[in-house]
Design an enzyme around this catalytic site. Structure first.
Site, short mmCIF file in Angstrom:
data_model
loop_
_atom_site.label_atom_id
_atom_site.label_comp_id
_atom_site.label_asym_id
_atom_site.label_seq_id
_atom_site.Cartn_x
_atom_site.Cartn_y
_atom_site.Cartn_z
N ALA A 37 0.86 -1.18 0.00
CA ALA A 37 0.00 0.00 0.00
C ALA A 37 0.90 1.23 0.00
CB ALA A 37 -0.89 -0.02 1.24
N GLY A 94 0.79 -4.99 1.03
CA GLY A 94 -0.40 -5.07 0.19
C GLY A 94 -0.12 -5.72 -1.16
N GLU A 121 -0.41 -9.30 -0.50
CA GLU A 121 -1.83 -9.58 -0.26
C GLU A 121 -2.64 -9.58 -1.56
OE1 GLU A 121 -1.91 -6.37 2.67
OE2 GLU A 121 -2.65 -7.83 4.12
N GLU A 172 4.81 -5.01 7.31
CA GLU A 172 4.07 -3.94 8.00
C GLU A 172 4.58 -3.68 9.41
OE1 GLU A 172 2.70 -6.34 6.21
OE2 GLU A 172 1.20 -5.50 4.84
N1 CAA Z 1 4.66 3.28 -0.58
C1 CAA Z 1 5.08 4.45 -1.10
N2 CAA Z 1 6.25 4.58 -1.74
C2 CAA Z 1 7.04 3.50 -1.84
C3 CAA Z 1 6.67 2.26 -1.31
C4 CAA Z 1 5.40 2.16 -0.67
N3 CAA Z 1 4.95 1.01 -0.18
N4 CAA Z 1 7.66 1.38 -1.57
C5 CAA Z 1 8.60 2.05 -2.23
N5 CAA Z 1 8.24 3.34 -2.41
C6 CAA Z 1 8.95 4.40 -3.08
C7 CAA Z 1 10.12 4.90 -2.23
O1 CAA Z 1 9.66 5.85 -1.29
C8 CAA Z 1 11.00 5.48 -3.29
O2 CAA Z 1 10.47 6.74 -3.68
P1 CAA Z 1 11.47 8.03 -3.72
O3 CAA Z 1 12.42 7.71 -4.84
O4 CAA Z 1 10.52 9.14 -4.04
O5 CAA Z 1 12.14 8.10 -2.41
C9 CAA Z 1 10.80 4.54 -4.49
O6 CAA Z 1 9.57 3.86 -4.25
C10 CAA Z 1 11.90 3.50 -4.59
O7 CAA Z 1 11.99 2.84 -3.33
P2 CAA Z 1 13.39 2.61 -2.58
O8 CAA Z 1 14.34 3.73 -2.88
O9 CAA Z 1 13.09 2.33 -1.16
O10 CAA Z 1 13.88 1.30 -3.37
P3 CAA Z 1 14.84 0.13 -2.84
O11 CAA Z 1 15.10 -0.73 -4.02
O12 CAA Z 1 15.97 0.69 -2.07
O13 CAA Z 1 13.93 -0.69 -1.78
C11 CAA Z 1 11.94 -1.79 -1.04
C12 CAA Z 1 12.82 -1.38 -2.24
C13 CAA Z 1 12.67 -2.81 -0.17
C14 CAA Z 1 10.67 -2.44 -1.62
C15 CAA Z 1 11.60 -0.54 -0.20
O14 CAA Z 1 11.11 0.48 -1.06
C16 CAA Z 1 10.55 -0.77 0.85
O15 CAA Z 1 10.85 -1.31 1.90
N6 CAA Z 1 9.28 -0.36 0.58
C17 CAA Z 1 8.23 -0.45 1.52
C18 CAA Z 1 7.69 -1.87 1.61
C19 CAA Z 1 6.60 -1.95 2.64
O16 CAA Z 1 6.79 -1.64 3.80
N7 CAA Z 1 5.38 -2.36 2.21
C20 CAA Z 1 4.24 -2.45 3.08
C21 CAA Z 1 3.41 -1.19 3.02
S1 CAA Z 1 2.11 -1.14 4.21
C22 CAA Z 1 0.88 -2.12 3.56
O17 CAA Z 1 1.00 -2.64 2.46
C23 CAA Z 1 -0.33 -2.30 4.42
C24 CAA Z 1 -1.28 -3.31 3.94
O18 CAA Z 1 -1.33 -4.42 4.42
C25 CAA Z 1 -2.23 -3.01 2.90
#
Ligand code: CAA
Length: 251
Positions: free
Chosen positions: A99, A142, A145, A165
């Site tokens: 998400a 998400g 999911e 999460e």
């Molecule tokens: N939401 C918003 N933006 C996101 C994102 C997310 N879930 N995941 C990545 N991005 C964005 C980053 O902020 C970044 O944007 P900027 O360049 O503007 O900073 C861009 O995508 C690239 O991401 P990274 O620089 O972090 O890329 P990376 O290759 O170094 O890492 C990753 C990749 C490990 C996937 C890392 O981005 C990450 O940990 N993302 C979050 C994953 C996460 O926590 N997902 C769960 C979300 S909560 C949820 O989903 C609730 C639910 O149950 C519905």
């Protein structure tokens, strides 16, 4: 949901996605109907509905706009008698990284609970036609999911599944605690949800077995909403956006 591992080559061959397919989908979406996804009909008989998540800069983070568009595309394919099955995919790097954390960062408990946040995601699991997730790269939160809501997952070699999460101070909110348990078993699901660690397609397949889905999803949604009443959930998402480690206070 069944999980099948495929080499990247096979994954792409079987789902007939690349590369000419991508060119076609771009054309199809250039009419401006969709902003966050590419939509097309594939196959000789044009009987495969095709949806590609297309927010590459955000690793296909599932913002509200994107999920609303997915719902619209699924509705259209469901109503289209020519379409027999639907494929949903992302990119080589990310099926979807979850998400949209930036969109969720400042949401309140009242907004989440009152608006039944994420309820519309459920459309993926209510489509009557078979929906296949072709997953490579990150399928996190998400994103994992979403893939599990589909009937079949074709996972490429680079696929990584995870429910991170907890690292944001929240819990899965779109069926993760329930479907993951059924997909990989309670023990591995607990480990993944409690640590945020990811698993590969091979590991997921080795652990895969099916149980029945029940009331748990509704309870999970309420608990997910409740995390928006905590300081730690706000801190977790703010830390992600500010690119620093979260300083959780257990409140
Ligand atoms: N939401 C918003 N933006 C996101 C994102 C997310 N879930 N995941 C990545 N991005 C964005 C980053 O902020 C970044 O944007 P900027 O360049 O503007 O900073 C861009 O995508 C690239 O991401 P990274 O620089 O972090 O890329 P990376 O290759 O170094 O890492 C990753 C990749 C490990 C996937 C890392 O981005 C990450 O940990 N993302 C979050 C994953 C996460 O926590 N997902 C769960 C979300 S909560 C949820 O989903 C609730 C639910 O149950 C519905």
């Amino acid at each position: 949901m069944a999980l099948l591992c495929r080499s990247t080559g096979l994954l792409l061959k079987h789902s007939k996605l690349l590369p000419s397919a991508f060119a076609a989908t771009r054309q199809c979406s250039s009419g401006g109907q969709y902003q966050y996804i590419l939509v097309d009909k594939k196959g000789e008989k044009k009987n495969v509905g095709f949806i590609q998540l297309n927010r590459p800069k955000a690793l296909n983070a599932l913002c509200d706009g994107l999920m609303l568009e997915v719902g619209r595309a699924l509705d259209a394919f469901e109503a289209d008698s020519e379409v027999g099955a639907i494929v949903v995919t992302g990119s080589e790097k990310a099926f979807a990284a979850g998400a949209d954390i930036k969109e969720m960062q400042n949401r309140t408990f009242q907004e989440c609970y009152g608006g039944n946040f994420l309820a519309h995601w459920n459309r993926v699991s209510t489509v009557k036609k078979p929906v296949i997730a072709a997953v490579n790269g990150f399928a996190l939160g998400g994103g994992c999911e979403f893939a599990m809501m589909c009937d079949i997952i074709y996972a490429g070699e680079k696929a990584q599944f995870g429910q991170p999460e907890i690292l944001l101070g929240t819990i899965p909110g779109a069926g993760g605690t329930q479907r993951l348990t059924r997909a990989v078993g309670k023990s591995l699901a607990m480990e993944m949800v409690l640590t945020g660690d990811r698993i590969s397609a091979q590991e997921a397949k080795q652990s895969a077995f099916e149980l029945t889905l029940a009331e748990g999803s509704r309870l999970e949604k309420r608990l997910f909403h409740a995390t928006f009443a905590t300081e730690d959930r706000k801190e977790g998402m703010t830390a992600f956006v500010e690119k620093r480690k979260a300083a959780f206070q257990d409140n």
